[in-house]
Design a protein around this motif. Structure first.
Motif, PDB file in Angstrom:
ATOM      1  N   MET A   1       0.818  -1.214   0.000  1.00  0.00           N
ATOM      2  CA  MET A   1       0.000   0.000   0.000  1.00  0.00           C
ATOM      3  C   MET A   1       0.854   1.267   0.000  1.00  0.00           C
ATOM      4  N   ARG A   2       1.931   1.271   0.792  1.00  0.00           N
ATOM      5  CA  ARG A   2       2.726   2.495   0.969  1.00  0.00           C
ATOM      6  C   ARG A   2       3.766   2.701  -0.116  1.00  0.00           C
ATOM      7  N   LYS A   3       4.323   1.606  -0.654  1.00  0.00           N
ATOM      8  CA  LYS A   3       5.487   1.748  -1.525  1.00  0.00           C
ATOM      9  C   LYS A   3       5.297   1.151  -2.918  1.00  0.00           C
ATOM     10  N   ILE A   4       4.894  -0.119  -2.980  1.00  0.00           N
ATOM     11  CA  ILE A   4       4.965  -0.821  -4.261  1.00  0.00           C
ATOM     12  C   ILE A   4       3.911  -0.315  -5.237  1.00  0.00           C
ATOM     13  N   LEU A   5       2.641  -0.314  -4.836  1.00  0.00           N
ATOM     14  CA  LEU A   5       1.603   0.162  -5.744  1.00  0.00           C
ATOM     15  C   LEU A   5       1.746   1.652  -6.052  1.00  0.00           C
ATOM     16  N   PRO A   6       2.066   2.511  -5.069  1.00  0.00           N
ATOM     17  CA  PRO A   6       2.338   3.914  -5.432  1.00  0.00           C
ATOM     18  C   PRO A   6       3.468   4.058  -6.445  1.00  0.00           C
TER      19      PRO A   6
ATOM     20  N   MET B   1      12.541  10.246  -9.491  1.00  0.00           N
ATOM     21  CA  MET B   1      11.890   8.981  -9.205  1.00  0.00           C
ATOM     22  C   MET B   1      12.163   8.568  -7.769  1.00  0.00           C
ATOM     23  N   GLU B   2      11.138   8.049  -7.105  1.00  0.00           N
ATOM     24  CA  GLU B   2      11.342   7.442  -5.801  1.00  0.00           C
ATOM     25  C   GLU B   2      12.134   6.145  -5.966  1.00  0.00           C
ATOM     26  N   ALA B   3      12.765   5.712  -4.864  1.00  0.00           N
ATOM     27  CA  ALA B   3      13.647   4.547  -4.937  1.00  0.00           C
ATOM     28  C   ALA B   3      12.913   3.303  -5.430  1.00  0.00           C
ATOM     29  N   TYR B   4      11.720   3.048  -4.895  1.00  0.00           N
ATOM     30  CA  TYR B   4      11.001   1.844  -5.295  1.00  0.00           C
ATOM     31  C   TYR B   4      10.609   1.895  -6.767  1.00  0.00           C
TER      32      TYR B   4
ATOM     33  N   ASP C   1      17.102  -3.771  -1.890  1.00  0.00           N
ATOM     34  CA  ASP C   1      17.473  -2.863  -0.810  1.00  0.00           C
ATOM     35  C   ASP C   1      17.153  -1.462  -1.325  1.00  0.00           C
ATOM     36  N   HIS C   2      16.057  -0.877  -0.841  1.00  0.00           N
ATOM     37  CA  HIS C   2      15.551   0.338  -1.481  1.00  0.00           C
ATOM     38  C   HIS C   2      16.497   1.528  -1.327  1.00  0.00           C
ATOM     39  N   TYR C   3      17.422   1.488  -0.367  1.00  0.00           N
ATOM     40  CA  TYR C   3      18.374   2.598  -0.250  1.00  0.00           C
ATOM     41  C   TYR C   3      19.273   2.689  -1.482  1.00  0.00           C
ATOM     42  N   LEU C   4      19.522   1.571  -2.146  1.00  0.00           N
ATOM     43  CA  LEU C   4      20.366   1.600  -3.335  1.00  0.00           C
ATOM     44  C   LEU C   4      19.668   2.264  -4.522  1.00  0.00           C
ATOM     45  N   GLY C   5      18.357   2.435  -4.433  1.00  0.00           N
ATOM     46  CA  GLY C   5      17.628   3.090  -5.504  1.00  0.00           C
ATOM     47  C   GLY C   5      17.461   4.578  -5.317  1.00  0.00           C
ATOM     48  N   LYS C   6      17.957   5.118  -4.207  1.00  0.00           N
ATOM     49  CA  LYS C   6      17.788   6.551  -3.937  1.00  0.00           C
ATOM     50  C   LYS C   6      18.697   7.377  -4.845  1.00  0.00           C
ATOM     51  N   GLU C   7      18.182   8.508  -5.299  1.00  0.00           N
ATOM     52  CA  GLU C   7      18.890   9.338  -6.266  1.00  0.00           C
ATOM     53  C   GLU C   7      20.284   9.765  -5.792  1.00  0.00           C
ATOM     54  N   PRO C   8      20.453  10.215  -4.549  1.00  0.00           N
ATOM     55  CA  PRO C   8      21.805  10.629  -4.136  1.00  0.00           C
ATOM     56  C   PRO C   8      22.818   9.491  -4.139  1.00  0.00           C
ATOM     57  N   VAL C   9      22.370   8.254  -3.891  1.00  0.00           N
ATOM     58  CA  VAL C   9      23.298   7.126  -3.945  1.00  0.00           C
ATOM     59  C   VAL C   9      23.773   6.924  -5.378  1.00  0.00           C
TER      60      VAL C   9
ATOM     61  N   ARG D   1      12.272   3.324  -9.253  1.00  0.00           N
ATOM     62  CA  ARG D   1      13.457   2.980 -10.038  1.00  0.00           C
ATOM     63  C   ARG D   1      13.733   1.475  -9.966  1.00  0.00           C
ATOM     64  N   LEU D   2      13.669   0.913  -8.768  1.00  0.00           N
ATOM     65  CA  LEU D   2      14.029  -0.496  -8.604  1.00  0.00           C
ATOM     66  C   LEU D   2      13.019  -1.421  -9.268  1.00  0.00           C
ATOM     67  N   LEU D   3      11.740  -1.088  -9.198  1.00  0.00           N
ATOM     68  CA  LEU D   3      10.741  -1.931  -9.848  1.00  0.00           C
ATOM     69  C   LEU D   3      10.894  -1.889 -11.367  1.00  0.00           C
ATOM     70  N   LEU D   4      11.211  -0.723 -11.912  1.00  0.00           N
ATOM     71  CA  LEU D   4      11.472  -0.637 -13.344  1.00  0.00           C
ATOM     72  C   LEU D   4      12.702  -1.451 -13.721  1.00  0.00           C
ATOM     73  N   ASP D   5      13.718  -1.445 -12.842  1.00  0.00           N
ATOM     74  CA  ASP D   5      14.913  -2.254 -13.107  1.00  0.00           C
ATOM     75  C   ASP D   5      14.586  -3.744 -13.124  1.00  0.00           C
ATOM     76  N   VAL D   6      13.708  -4.185 -12.229  1.00  0.00           N
ATOM     77  CA  VAL D   6      13.314  -5.599 -12.236  1.00  0.00           C
ATOM     78  C   VAL D   6      12.604  -5.936 -13.548  1.00  0.00           C
ATOM     79  N   ILE D   7      11.644  -5.109 -13.914  1.00  0.00           N
ATOM     80  CA  ILE D   7      10.872  -5.368 -15.132  1.00  0.00           C
ATOM     81  C   ILE D   7      11.783  -5.411 -16.353  1.00  0.00           C
ATOM     82  N   ASN D   8      12.796  -4.551 -16.355  1.00  0.00           N
ATOM     83  CA  ASN D   8      13.687  -4.460 -17.509  1.00  0.00           C
ATOM     84  C   ASN D   8      14.955  -5.297 -17.375  1.00  0.00           C
ATOM     85  N   GLY D   9      15.064  -6.074 -16.280  1.00  0.00           N
ATOM     86  CA  GLY D   9      16.158  -7.029 -16.159  1.00  0.00           C
ATOM     87  C   GLY D   9      17.502  -6.433 -15.813  1.00  0.00           C
TER      88      GLY D   9
END
Length: 487
Positions: free
Chosen positions: A20-25, A413-416, A174-182, A418-426
């Protein structure tokens, strides 16, 4: 980031808090942006609370809308997003129910992504049930933390999942790895000649990495009391951030090149001798106090927490890396709940100039510093000294500021997301490989073992402070202090 990749995104734990808070948003924001998700892409939520699709969509409307879009909800985009969503009522305790899921996704296009937003005890049963109905082919599996309770249990999960999915199919998030400053930390280091020559022991005095929360355990008392801050935050988030900060330049940004360099850092961590744990590790637990003037209870009185609990809600560590680049440079890691502020940041303290003709202010530690703020606002700030206007050579600390929301008006982009798009795109670069995870568990285990065997309670700290005084004392022994103490 445009894509034509068709996908079927299967969300286990579809009515849970994380969904509810992260994935679907995050999926909604990608949908709203246009072009990020293939038109044919579908989302299949799996849960047992809603009776049918209409009931599930009502649940989503009630629980997701408040978590989407800082700029307000686009009702037209929201309505079209809901059309992507299907629902399967499924009891995870009944492997035979997975035939319903197989039938639901059999006619849907593209790669299948199975996101396990569940407790780790369900990871293996879900994977085995997916394999039993042939859903482990042409698929990717996303595993949320925590992955195990220690090295042994982590290996058991990885072994079992690895029998069903190949390593390149497994995305440990690990959603911290998807944060823009990282991501920008990699760009700053490896894209600019300014920083790389300074990024070493000769010019860096110390590095601090902090993830601080104002919140307590909320409704997660049962889970947290069996986990603690070391497992919940240090073994994954903090050690992953440390490896990003300290890694050598990869030969390219492909997934294994990046992860190979992170692994070398984790394997170079100086082992912790159990006799020295009291000197390099501080363990705390919050007591009753106040957050911004509002009284809050102590940890031991939180729902689901044992009254005599010795679970730590705060950890501070001194870490060393035994390699040529970082030998002798202390890395100070810190995380905790019910602290004075919500902040996640990386602080690189550069060494003062060896001699200054401008007077002692030029020698102070904070004069040359890089602060990478991950939350609540995402910024990178470089501190240096400049002459104040007027008579005399009076110096003042100034900073060069990169505030992402101001400099880049679009495309954040929020971290989740970016990471979900990375999963979809391999794309695997921002996900944790098994050998990284094993190295992290292996390093923290002596601390876990000593804390579990020693008959000593965690050091108390009042909610709304920055943790036990021993945390500050540990840094003082090295002639430094936490950033907020200097300010």
């Amino acid at each position: 980031m445009q894509t034509d990749s068709s996908f079927t995104f299967v969300l286990f734990g579809g009515t849970g808090d994380l969904s509810m808070r992260k994935i679907l948003p995050a999926l909604y924001e990608a949908h709203r942006a246009g072009g990020m998700l293939a038109e044919s892409g579908r989302i299949v939520a799996v849960a047992r609370h809603a009776e049918d699709r209409d009931g599930y969509l009502q649940w989503v409307n009630e629980n997701v809308k408040s978590h989407v879009s800082k700029n307000g909800l686009d009702e037209a985009a929201w309505a079209s997003f809901l059309k992507r969503i299907d629902y399967v009522k499924l009891d995870l305790g009944k492997p035979e129910d997975f035939a319903l899921l197989r039938d639901a996704v059999s006619g849907l296009p593209g790669i299948r992504v199975f996101y396990l937003a569940t407790g780790p005890s369900l990871f293996v049963p879900i994977c085995r049930a997916l394999a039993s109905v042939g859903l482990n082919e042409n698929a990717r599996i996303v595993l949320e933390k925590p992955l195990g309770y220690d090295l042994k249990s982590s290996n058991a999960i990885n072994d079992a999942v690895g029998e069903i999915f190949a390593e390149e199919q497994i995305y440990r998030i690990d959603h911290y790895l998807g944060k823009e400053p990282v991501q920008n930390l990699l760009a700053l280091r490896f894209g600019n000649a300014l920083f790389e020559p300074l990024w070493r022991r000769e010019w860096v005095e110390s590095i601090q990495i902090t993830i601080a929360e104002e919140l307590g355990v909320e409704a997660r008392g049962d889970f947290y009391d069996n986990t603690g801050a070391l497992r919940d935050m240090v073994q994954n988030h903090l050690l992953q951030l440390l490896s990003i900060v300290a890694m050598e330049p990869p030969h390219s940004m492909d997934s294994d090149s990046v992860r190979d360099e992170k692994l070398r850092v984790l394997r170079a961590l100086k082992p912790v001798d159990e006799r020295d744990i009291g000197k390099v590790a501080v363990r705390g637990q919050y007591h009753a106090g106040g957050i911004r003037g509002t009284p809050v209870p102590g940890y031991a009185t939180e729902p689901g927490v044992k009254k005599d609990s010795t679970t730590e809600t705060f950890v501070a560590l001194k870490v060393e890396i035994e390699n040529w680049r970082w030998a002798g440079v202390p890395f100070f890691l810190r995380t905790g709940k019910r602290l004075a502020d919500r902040v996640a940041e990386i602080v690189v303290n550069f060494r003062p100039v060896p001699h200054s003709a401008l007077g002692s202010p030029a020698l102070r530690p904070g004069a040359n510093r890089l602060v990478i703020r991950l939350q609540p606002n995402e910024t990178i700030r470089l501190y240096c000294l400049a002459k104040q206007p007027g008579e005399g050579m009076n110096l003042a600390s100034v900073h060069l500021d990169l505030a992402f929301d101001q400099f880049f008006r679009e495309g954040q982009m929020e971290a989740y997301q970016r990471l979900l798009l990375d999963v979809i795109n391999g794309r695997l670069a921002l996900f944790v490989r098994r050998d990284e995870q094993e190295a992290a568990w292996r390093w923290v285990e002596p601390i876990l073992n000593e804390w579990s065997s020693a008959n000593r309670p965690p050091k108390p700290y009042a909610a709304g402070t920055w943790g036990p005084a021993a945390s500050s004392a540990m840094l003082a022994q090295h002639g430094t202090c936490w950033l907020e103490e200097e300010n």
